[in-house]
Design a protein around this motif. Structure first.
Motif, short mmCIF file in Angstrom:
data_model
loop_
_atom_site.label_atom_id
_atom_site.label_comp_id
_atom_site.label_asym_id
_atom_site.label_seq_id
_atom_site.Cartn_x
_atom_site.Cartn_y
_atom_site.Cartn_z
N UNK A 31 -17.69 24.25 -7.76
CA UNK A 31 -16.34 23.46 -7.84
C UNK A 31 -15.09 24.21 -7.27
N UNK A 32 -14.31 23.52 -6.56
CA UNK A 32 -13.25 23.88 -5.66
C UNK A 32 -12.15 23.13 -5.90
N UNK A 33 -10.85 24.00 -5.84
CA UNK A 33 -9.42 23.15 -5.75
C UNK A 33 -9.50 22.34 -4.51
N UNK A 87 0.73 -1.21 0.03
CA UNK A 87 -0.04 0.12 0.00
C UNK A 87 0.77 1.20 0.08
N UNK A 88 0.46 2.35 -0.89
CA UNK A 88 1.17 3.61 -0.77
C UNK A 88 0.16 4.50 -0.64
N UNK A 89 0.43 5.31 0.65
CA UNK A 89 -0.38 6.82 0.43
C UNK A 89 0.10 7.90 -0.06
N UNK A 90 -0.88 8.57 -0.75
CA UNK A 90 -0.53 9.80 -1.58
C UNK A 90 -1.59 10.86 -1.39
N UNK A 91 -0.89 11.94 -1.74
CA UNK A 91 -2.02 13.28 -1.49
C UNK A 91 -1.63 13.93 -3.12
N UNK A 92 -2.94 14.36 -3.45
CA UNK A 92 -2.86 14.78 -4.82
C UNK A 92 -3.59 16.18 -4.79
N UNK A 93 -3.09 17.16 -5.47
CA UNK A 93 -3.60 18.63 -5.51
C UNK A 93 -4.48 18.44 -6.82
N UNK A 94 -5.76 18.95 -6.64
CA UNK A 94 -6.97 18.60 -7.71
C UNK A 94 -7.57 20.11 -8.26
#
Length: 202
Positions: free
Chosen positions: A181-183, A131-138
């Protein structure tokens, strides 16, 4: 290639505050008579820039219908967070958590520890699921602008692959309380596991 652009922005995902106090036995939504253990579930919580939950929904399997929604209602009321940030400013975010209620004498399963499963032919090392935990800026349109690994696996090659895979998958568009919609900064856990059919060439 992921490229340097994936790491250019400064961002952090929401951080939970005392999640062990969010749910109790009284919040269990009920089970079919004779059930001894409940299948674990996973939910995603939308967190506003003040650290309050704005929405909640089940992740992945929804086959058990009404299980998640009463729990989500409770989580929206009780959960608290340090908000996500982008370039040092509070931002909208999405935080996922595993839930595992159990009843009777059955042995409960482990909590669902992933949001995305990637089937592969083989894995490095011992071949155990990783398992790999990630964070994404969307952005507002649901496009991933940046990705970073926050919980690495035992295999660096999978850590790099996790951001590549997650960036190619659709990301739910986050909206504010008015529906605009928001970032956002989204947390995900990507699980790599050997697909038996692929491993044996079927």
């Amino acid at each position: 290639m992921i490229g340097l652009w994936m790491l250019a922005a400064a961002f952090t995902a929401p951080q939970s505050i005392r999640p062990e106090h969010w749910l109790g036995a009284e919040d269990y939504p009920g089970v079919t008579q004779g059930t001894t253990a409940r299948v674990p579930r996973r939910v995603a919580i939308v967190v506003d820039p003040k650290g309050r939950a704005a929405a909640c929904e089940p992740v992945m399997d929804q086959s058990q219908g009404n299980f998640d929604w009463p729990v989500c209602d409770v989580l929206v009321k009780r959960s608290r967070f340090a908000p996500a940030t982008e370039n040092g400013q509070p931002a909208w975010g999405v935080w996922t958590m595993a839930i595992n209620f159990a009843t009777g004498t059955g042995t409960p399963q482990n909590g669902v520890a992933y949001d995305v499963v990637v089937p592969v032919n083989r894995l490095p090392g011992r071949g155990d699921p990783q398992a790999v935990k990630i964070e994404q800026l969307v952005d507002q349109q649901g496009k991933v602008e940046a990705c970073t690994v926050t919980g690495p696996s035992r295999e660096p090659v999978l850590d790099t692959l996790a951001c590549k895979v997650a960036t190619m998958l659709p990301v739910a568009q986050v909206t504010d309380r008015a529906g605009a919609p928001v970032r956002s900064v989204v947390t995900q856990t990507v699980m790599f596991a050997v697909d038996p059919a692929k491993a044996h060439g079927h």
